[in-house]
Write a protein that holds these residues in place. Structure first.
Motif, mmCIF file in Angstrom:
data_model
loop_
_atom_site.group_PDB
_atom_site.id
_atom_site.type_symbol
_atom_site.label_atom_id
_atom_site.label_comp_id
_atom_site.label_asym_id
_atom_site.label_seq_id
_atom_site.Cartn_x
_atom_site.Cartn_y
_atom_site.Cartn_z
ATOM 1 N N GLN A 1 0.830 -1.211 0.000
ATOM 2 C CA GLN A 1 0.000 0.000 0.000
ATOM 3 C C GLN A 1 0.866 1.263 0.000
ATOM 4 O O GLN A 1 0.392 2.338 -0.350
ATOM 5 C CB GLN A 1 -0.911 0.012 1.237
ATOM 6 N N LEU A 2 2.114 1.135 0.381
ATOM 7 C CA LEU A 2 3.036 2.269 0.467
ATOM 8 C C LEU A 2 3.842 2.365 -0.828
ATOM 9 O O LEU A 2 5.015 2.044 -0.869
ATOM 10 C CB LEU A 2 3.964 2.104 1.665
ATOM 11 N N LYS A 3 3.209 2.822 -1.866
ATOM 12 C CA LYS A 3 3.807 2.765 -3.206
ATOM 13 C C LYS A 3 5.172 3.440 -3.300
ATOM 14 O O LYS A 3 6.160 2.794 -3.609
ATOM 15 C CB LYS A 3 2.849 3.367 -4.251
ATOM 16 N N THR A 4 5.247 4.728 -3.053
ATOM 17 C CA THR A 4 6.510 5.447 -3.212
ATOM 18 C C THR A 4 7.544 4.941 -2.221
ATOM 19 O O THR A 4 8.687 4.674 -2.574
ATOM 20 C CB THR A 4 6.305 6.968 -3.028
ATOM 21 N N TYR A 5 7.144 4.798 -0.960
ATOM 22 C CA TYR A 5 8.063 4.293 0.064
ATOM 23 C C TYR A 5 8.495 2.867 -0.259
ATOM 24 O O TYR A 5 9.669 2.524 -0.136
ATOM 25 C CB TYR A 5 7.403 4.357 1.444
ATOM 26 N N GLY A 6 7.575 2.041 -0.685
ATOM 27 C CA GLY A 6 7.893 0.661 -1.041
ATOM 28 C C GLY A 6 8.854 0.576 -2.211
ATOM 29 O O GLY A 6 9.754 -0.261 -2.228
ATOM 30 N N ASP A 7 8.668 1.454 -3.198
ATOM 31 C CA ASP A 7 9.588 1.495 -4.339
ATOM 32 C C ASP A 7 10.996 1.878 -3.885
ATOM 33 O O ASP A 7 11.982 1.263 -4.288
ATOM 34 C CB ASP A 7 9.101 2.481 -5.403
ATOM 35 N N LEU A 8 11.073 2.913 -3.044
ATOM 36 C CA LEU A 8 12.374 3.353 -2.534
ATOM 37 C C LEU A 8 13.035 2.249 -1.711
ATOM 38 O O LEU A 8 14.223 1.975 -1.857
ATOM 39 C CB LEU A 8 12.218 4.600 -1.664
ATOM 40 N N TRP A 9 12.266 1.628 -0.827
ATOM 41 C CA TRP A 9 12.788 0.565 0.015
ATOM 42 C C TRP A 9 13.306 -0.588 -0.849
ATOM 43 O O TRP A 9 14.401 -1.101 -0.618
ATOM 44 C CB TRP A 9 11.703 0.068 0.969
ATOM 45 N N GLY A 10 12.520 -0.995 -1.820
ATOM 46 C CA GLY A 10 12.925 -2.090 -2.706
ATOM 47 C C GLY A 10 14.211 -1.775 -3.445
ATOM 48 O O GLY A 10 15.116 -2.611 -3.544
ATOM 49 N N LYS A 11 14.322 -0.558 -3.968
ATOM 50 C CA LYS A 11 15.531 -0.158 -4.692
ATOM 51 C C LYS A 11 16.739 -0.137 -3.761
ATOM 52 O O LYS A 11 17.833 -0.555 -4.144
ATOM 53 C CB LYS A 11 15.332 1.198 -5.349
ATOM 54 N N MET A 12 16.562 0.353 -2.530
ATOM 55 C CA MET A 12 17.670 0.412 -1.574
ATOM 56 C C MET A 12 18.130 -0.998 -1.194
ATOM 57 O O MET A 12 19.331 -1.273 -1.145
ATOM 58 C CB MET A 12 17.256 1.192 -0.330
ATOM 59 N N VAL A 13 17.189 -1.890 -0.923
ATOM 60 C CA VAL A 13 17.539 -3.266 -0.545
ATOM 61 C C VAL A 13 18.251 -3.966 -1.698
ATOM 62 O O VAL A 13 19.275 -4.621 -1.505
ATOM 63 C CB VAL A 13 16.284 -4.054 -0.112
ATOM 64 N N LEU A 14 17.725 -3.819 -2.907
ATOM 65 C CA LEU A 14 18.350 -4.464 -4.061
ATOM 66 C C LEU A 14 19.720 -3.874 -4.357
ATOM 67 O O LEU A 14 20.652 -4.607 -4.713
ATOM 68 C CB LEU A 14 17.441 -4.381 -5.286
ATOM 69 N N ASN A 15 19.872 -2.569 -4.207
ATOM 70 C CA ASN A 15 21.179 -1.949 -4.425
ATOM 71 C C ASN A 15 22.194 -2.500 -3.422
ATOM 72 O O ASN A 15 23.326 -2.827 -3.791
ATOM 73 C CB ASN A 15 21.088 -0.425 -4.305
ATOM 74 N N ASP A 16 21.799 -2.614 -2.170
ATOM 75 C CA ASP A 16 22.687 -3.173 -1.151
ATOM 76 C C ASP A 16 23.042 -4.624 -1.491
ATOM 77 O O ASP A 16 24.204 -5.027 -1.376
ATOM 78 C CB ASP A 16 22.014 -3.085 0.222
ATOM 79 N N PHE A 17 22.061 -5.391 -1.914
ATOM 80 C CA PHE A 17 22.297 -6.782 -2.307
ATOM 81 C C PHE A 17 23.271 -6.854 -3.486
ATOM 82 O O PHE A 17 24.224 -7.626 -3.468
ATOM 83 C CB PHE A 17 20.967 -7.449 -2.665
ATOM 84 N N HIS A 18 23.043 -6.020 -4.501
ATOM 85 C CA HIS A 18 23.922 -6.005 -5.677
ATOM 86 C C HIS A 18 25.353 -5.659 -5.270
ATOM 87 O O HIS A 18 26.310 -6.294 -5.736
ATOM 88 C CB HIS A 18 23.427 -5.004 -6.718
ATOM 89 N N GLN A 19 25.512 -4.640 -4.426
ATOM 90 C CA GLN A 19 26.851 -4.237 -4.001
ATOM 91 C C GLN A 19 27.545 -5.356 -3.227
ATOM 92 O O GLN A 19 28.749 -5.572 -3.384
ATOM 93 C CB GLN A 19 26.795 -2.952 -3.175
ATOM 94 N N SER A 20 26.803 -6.063 -2.398
ATOM 95 C CA SER A 20 27.386 -7.182 -1.639
ATOM 96 C C SER A 20 27.842 -8.292 -2.577
ATOM 97 O O SER A 20 28.959 -8.823 -2.442
ATOM 98 C CB SER A 20 26.366 -7.741 -0.646
ATOM 99 N N ILE A 21 27.011 -8.653 -3.523
ATOM 100 C CA ILE A 21 27.357 -9.714 -4.480
ATOM 101 C C ILE A 21 28.542 -9.299 -5.340
ATOM 102 O O ILE A 21 29.483 -10.075 -5.548
ATOM 103 C CB ILE A 21 26.140 -10.069 -5.376
ATOM 104 N N LEU A 22 28.521 -8.059 -5.841
ATOM 105 C CA LEU A 22 29.625 -7.587 -6.679
ATOM 106 C C LEU A 22 30.933 -7.537 -5.887
ATOM 107 O O LEU A 22 31.998 -7.876 -6.406
ATOM 108 C CB LEU A 22 29.303 -6.219 -7.271
ATOM 109 N N GLY A 23 30.867 -7.124 -4.632
ATOM 110 C CA GLY A 23 32.064 -7.091 -3.799
ATOM 111 C C GLY A 23 32.633 -8.486 -3.582
ATOM 112 O O GLY A 23 33.852 -8.699 -3.649
ATOM 113 N N LEU A 24 31.761 -9.446 -3.328
ATOM 114 C CA LEU A 24 32.183 -10.834 -3.157
ATOM 115 C C LEU A 24 32.837 -11.363 -4.433
ATOM 116 O O LEU A 24 33.907 -11.981 -4.387
ATOM 117 C CB LEU A 24 30.984 -11.700 -2.773
ATOM 118 N N MET A 25 32.219 -11.100 -5.569
ATOM 119 C CA MET A 25 32.760 -11.563 -6.848
ATOM 120 C C MET A 25 34.119 -10.921 -7.130
ATOM 121 O O MET A 25 35.048 -11.585 -7.596
ATOM 122 C CB MET A 25 31.777 -11.267 -7.979
#
Length: 71
Positions: free
Chosen positions: A35-59
Motif C-alpha cells: 500500500q506504500l507505493k513510493t516508500y515501497g519502491d524506494l525501500w525495494g531499490k535500496m535493498v536491491l542496491n545493497d544486495f547487488h553491491q554485496s554480491i559484486l564485492g564478493l565476486m
C-alpha cells in the motif's frame, strides 16, 4: 523479497568495457504490491542496491584472490 508485498520479476547483468577492463553491472526488476507505493519502491531499490553491491564485492574479491594465486 518475493511474496505478499514484493515480487521479483527478473534480473540480469551487463558487461561494459571500462578503463582497459570490464565493468559488471547487476539489475533486478520487481513489482511493489504494498500500500506504500513510493516508500515501497524506494525501500525495494535500496535493498536491491545493497544486495547487488554485496554480491559484486564478493565476486570482485574472489576474482582478485584467484588472479593473485595464479601469479
Amino acid at each position: 523479497m518475493g511474496g505478499e508485498y514484493v515480487d521479483v520479476i527478473d534480473g540480469g547483468y551487463d558487461l561494459k568495457a571500462k578503463d582497459g577492463g570490464t565493468e559488471l553491472c547487476l539489475s533486478t526488476r520487481f513489482i511493489n504490491k504494498s500500500q506504500l507505493k513510493t516508500y515501497g519502491d524506494l525501500w525495494g531499490k535500496m535493498v536491491l542496491n545493497d544486495f547487488h553491491q554485496s554480491i559484486l564485492g564478493l565476486m570482485k574479491n574472489r576474482a582478485e584472490q584467484r588472479h593473485q594465486q595464479q601469479q
